[in-house]
Every structure is written in structure tokens, then in C-alpha cells.
Write an enzyme that holds these catalytic residues in place. Structure first.
Site, PDB file in Angstrom:
ATOM      1  N   ASP A 206      34.180  27.519 -10.716  1.00  0.00           N
ATOM      2  CA  ASP A 206      32.884  26.995 -11.139  1.00  0.00           C
ATOM      3  C   ASP A 206      32.865  25.494 -10.908  1.00  0.00           C
ATOM      4  OD1 ASP A 206      31.986  29.535 -12.449  1.00  0.00           O
ATOM      5  OD2 ASP A 206      33.756  29.119 -13.674  1.00  0.00           O
TER       6      ASP A 206
ATOM      7  N   ASP B 186      37.440  33.087 -10.630  1.00  0.00           N
ATOM      8  CA  ASP B 186      36.409  32.466  -9.792  1.00  0.00           C
ATOM      9  C   ASP B 186      36.441  30.957 -10.007  1.00  0.00           C
ATOM     10  OD1 ASP B 186      35.200  32.132 -12.331  1.00  0.00           O
ATOM     11  OD2 ASP B 186      34.022  33.952 -12.080  1.00  0.00           O
TER      12      ASP B 186
ATOM     13  N   ASP C 122      31.962  25.935 -24.256  1.00  0.00           N
ATOM     14  CA  ASP C 122      32.376  26.689 -25.448  1.00  0.00           C
ATOM     15  C   ASP C 122      33.712  26.213 -26.046  1.00  0.00           C
ATOM     16  OD1 ASP C 122      33.621  27.795 -23.210  1.00  0.00           O
ATOM     17  OD2 ASP C 122      32.920  29.837 -23.536  1.00  0.00           O
TER      18      ASP C 122
END
Ligand code: ATP
Ligand code: MG
Length: 450
Positions: free
Chosen positions: A58, A56, A136
Site C-alpha cells: 500500500d 500486498d 488503526d
């Protein structure tokens, strides 16, 4: 951590606009044209740089969620813990997140942590650089700038990507404590990308894995699906076990793996994951319920045996054990009702598939879950010692027939069974062990006859 902003110009990297989905580009252009900053970030950039197809896209921006909503009619704001905008194009969703910033000195209505350090609200907005530091892993913090097609890197992500390294940004322990799910994400990315974790990112998982126990079970379910149904399920499963995280998600399954001398539990899971990974690679669909049914099949059996010992009949025990094992699992990962219902249907169909009778075989064949139940039987046959070959062959064959032929096959099955019953009557006086033996052979023969 040392922060060194690096700008990698279009000439120095491999991402071309053509590789970005048209919907993601639409979102980026509209934000840019309205005067906001707009970057592609996360898996989209990472995977394109690695020559993989992103799952996907982002987007990160300095526009606040309400401002994003004002720009797109097809926008829905979601999430309380982490508020963001979803721009919907049919089934395709572009996730737009506003840059996040540090929490120090912010009110709990925007930024909040529990006493273990876990972030329970993250809605403090910040700059691009601050946003990068709250992500992260360094390879997930590369920003593709729609204004000039350059990539912005604050955390050495480009270097780590080139060296196939997965490195947590910032102080690893703090970052794992802020969100223990990052440990599951570390395993998932290491498996998917075949990257090595740096020492601390790796070591601290063993120390802090237990923090996953405090994560809401619905979030753990979502992560579980990403781990097992993301196309790299087998590797994720192996790494989860190596890092001692699997036992935190599926303790009954782990116990069954450790207890089984025949390695049945391990074998059926591995085989199911090999099949799942292959299906995903071939662009076929997978249903989470099927794999969950595999994970909990032998633990369910152990409960079933206990119920039988307590005097319940076989089928009754199967129903009670199914209920019991699903309820127990839900203390670790939730299982949405539509999946738990299907798991039960798959399990409950197994005795019907194993002992087809004239009366029930046709009904089993017409069951809306037949295909899943049948695939489950084939999977069991590939690893169990029980002789299921003839049965599997019979069910495979019958699916290729017309309705009339199917009915006639089921009728013949009935005849076989009547014979079996009659033979059994005659043999009633025989000792138990002999009777069992002849019973088994005759059922097998009646199926094989067809
Ligand atoms: P994929 O979509 O292939 O699973 P991804 O890296 O895009 O991988 P997403 O869950 O889509 O993962 O998240 C998008 C980005 O948001 C990540 O790349 C990362 O930068 C950031 N992110 C997501 N979850 C976290 C988290 N728990 N902590 C910090 N940053 C996160
Ligand atoms: Mg993503």
C-alpha cells in the site's frame, strides 16, 4: 496521545529496496518524480520489518486521487466511503491512498459519521502526520520514504513492533466506534503476527463487539474471508471465539458448537482450518465456498431434521434446509452467489457420495464439483462417527482408474445393489431394527467388495 516524530534511517532498519515489489517501486518512483510525497505504508512495511512476505503493498501520498489518475493510465478510482486509487498491473494491484486528515469542521460530503460515531465517509485530505493518526494500529502506521529509504514513525510503531504489541492509535473506544471492523482486524493481526493487544485494545472488544451488527454484511463477508483464508485461520477462529465475536458473524454455527455433545461442529471446523492453513503455506489455492460449507454443515443438518419431522423426504429436506440456512446466514455476512451455489452443490452431493448407485455414481464422478464434494466427504470421515472408511476408499480408488474401468466399477456397484434389493425383499417381514442392521452391512459390503 503523545506524538513524537521519529526518523529511522536506512542504516537503522532492515528493509532493502530489493524486498519491495517492482510494481510498488514503479508507483513510488513515478509519484516522487512528479513532485509528490510517496511512502510505502501498512502491511508492506510491517511485514518486511518482521521478515515476513507482505500480502500486498500500500502506498500513501499527498497527491489527490484525480492527480494519481492523471499519472497512471492503468489507474482506477474506487470507493465512496474512502476514495482511493488502484494501480493495476495484471492481477497485482497497488493501492494508493491520499493522506487523510481530521474531520472537525468539514462538510458531510467529505467527512461524515452516523449517530453511533461510525465514519461513513472519510475523504478529508491532510498531512503525513495527520494520516498516521487516522490509521488503526501503531505497527500499521510506519512509513517507508522512497526519497531517502528512511522510515517515519509518529505513533511508536517501531517500539511496539519490537515488543510484539498491537496497540490502537488514539482513544481506543472512539476508534472502535468510528469503525467496528477494527476489532476484527485486531484479532486478525494478533493471530497472524502472534502479538499481544494492549489492555484497552483488548478489553474494549468485549464491550463494543456488538457494534459489528451495524456493519454492512458485504464488508463483514470480506473480513471473514481475510480471517479464515489468510493462512492463520485456526488461530483467528480461536481468538474470534475468545473475544465473543464469532457468534456475531456465525450465530447458527456458534449455537451448534455449544449444543453439540460430540463436539462434531467444532472438530470439523478446526480440521478444515488446519487443512486450509496447510494448503496456503504450501502455496495451494483455497475456495471460500468449501469452508463456508463446513461452517454451516451441521446447522444445515439441524434444519434438515426439522423439515423431516414436518414430513419432508430426506432429499427434499436437504434442499429446503440448504436454502434456509444460507438465507439466514446472509443477515450476518453476505455470501456471493457463486459461493452459495457451490456450497449447495457440495452439500447435495453428500448423499450421492454416501450411497453410490449404479445409475448415479458415474454422474457424480463427472460432476464439476466432484473434487470439492469428495474432499468434504473425507473431512467428514475424519471426524464423524458414521462409518465412511470403505466409501471414501472406493471413491479414492475410482479416481485413479480409466473411464472404462470406472464404468465397470459402477456396474459392479449396481449388481451389489440389486442383490441388496432382492435380499431386502426376502427380509420384508423382519422387524425394523434387524432389517436396518442387515441393510447397512450389505451396502457396506457391496462397496467394500470393489
Ligand atoms: P494485510 O494487507 O496484510 O491484511 P494491512 O495492514 O496492509 O494488512 P490493509 O487492509 O491492506 O491492511 O490496509 C492497509 C493499511 O491501511 C493498514 O495497515 C492501516 O494502516 C490502514 N487501514 C486499513 N483499514 C483501516 C481501518 N479500518 N482503520 C484505520 N486504518 C486502516
Ligand atoms: Mg495491505
Amino acid at each position: 496521545m503523545k506524538i513524537k516524530k521519529q526518523i529511522i534511517s536506512r542504516k537503522e532498519h532492515s528493509i532493502s529496496r530489493d524486498a519491495i515489489s517492482s510494481n510498488a517501486l514503479k508507483v513510488l518512483y513515478r509519484l516522487k518524480d512528479a513532485g509528490y510525497q510517496a511512502y510505502l505504508v501498512g502491511g508492506g512495511v510491517r511485514d518486511l520489518l518482521l521478515g515476513k512476505k507482505p500480502k500486498d503493498f500500500d502506498v500513501a501520498t499527498d497527491a489527490h486521487p484525480e492527480e494519481v489518475k492523471g499519472l497512471f493510465r492503468n489507474c482506477r478510482l474506487i470507493g465512496r466511503r474512502f476514495r482511493l486509487a488502484h494501480i493495476l498491473y495484471g492481477r497485482d494491484v497497488i493501492e494508493v491512498a491520499t493522506f487523510r486528515g481530521p474531520h472537525e469542521g468539514k462538510s458531510p460530503s467529505h467527512a461524515d459519521q452516523n449517530k453511533e460515531g461510525r465514519i461513513i465517509r472519510d475523504n478529508v485530505f491532510g498531512s503525513l502526520e495527520e494520516d498516521a493518526l487516522r490509521r488503526d494500529f501503531s505497527i500499521n502506521a510506519l512509513y517507508y520514504n522512497i526519497r531517502d529509504d528512511s522510515i517515519v514513525d509518529f505513533t511508536g510503531g517501531m517500539n511496539d513492533l519490537n515488543h510484539k504489541m498491537l496497540c490502537m492509535i488514539g482513544d481506543v473506544e472512539t476508534r472502535y466506534r468510528e469503525d467496528p471492523v477494527r476489532m476484527l482486524r485486531a484479532v486478525r493481526f494478533a493471530a497472524k503476527l502472534d502479538f499481544q493487544m494492549d489492555r484497552k485494545t483488548h478489553d474494549l472488544i468485549f464491550e463494543l463487539g456488538h457494534l459489528l451488527e451495524d456493519i454492512p454484511v458485504a464488508r463483514l463477508f470480506d473480513e471473514t474471508i481475510k480471517l479464515f483464508q489468510g493462512g492463520y485461520g485456526l488461530r483467528c477462529f480461536q481468538l474470534l471465539r475468545e473475544y465473543q465475536l464469532f457468534e456475531l458473524l456465525f450465530p447458527m454455527t456458534e449455537a451448534s458448537i455449544s449444543a453439540s455433545n460430540s463436539h462434531q461442529t467444532l472438530k470439523i471446523i478446526e480440521q478444515a482450518l488446519i487443512n486450509t492453513d496447510e494448503r496456503i503455506a504450501a502455496g495451494k489455492s483455497v475456495n471460500p465456498a468449501f469452508f463456508l460449507a463446513v461452517l454451516l454443515w451441521y446447522p444445515m443438518h439441524e434444519y434438515k431434521n426439522r423439515f423431516i419431522e414436518r414430513g419432508e423426504h430426506e432429499m427434499e429436506a436437504l434442499l429446503s434446509a440448504s436454502r434456509e440456512v444460507i438465507t439466514r446466514q446472509q443477515a450476518y455476512t453476505s455470501i456471493p452467489k457463486r459461493f452459495s451455489l457451490m456450497m449447495r452443490e457440495i452439500w447435495h452431493m453428500q448423499p450421492q457420495l454416501q450411497h453410490p448407485t449404479r445409475k448415479r455414481a458415474m454422474r457424480t464422478l463427472m460432476n464439476r464439483r466432484f473434487r470439492a464434494g469428495y474432499d468434504f466427504l473425507l473431512l467428514r470421515n475424519s471426524i464423524e462417527e458414521v462409518e465412511l472408511d470403505a466409501l471414501c476408499g472406493w471413491w479414492t480408488e475410482i479416481q485413479t482408474k480409466s473411464k472404462t474401468e470406472q464404468e465397470s466399477l459402477c456396474e459392479q456397484l449396481g449388481k451389489g445393489q440389486k442383490k441388496t434389493k432382492r435380499r431386502n425383499k426376502r427380509r420384508r417381514s423382519k422387524p425394523d431394527n434387524q432389517q436396518n442392521k442387515s441393510n447397512k452391512t450389505s451396502i457396506k459390503r457391496s462397496v467394500a467388495q470393489e
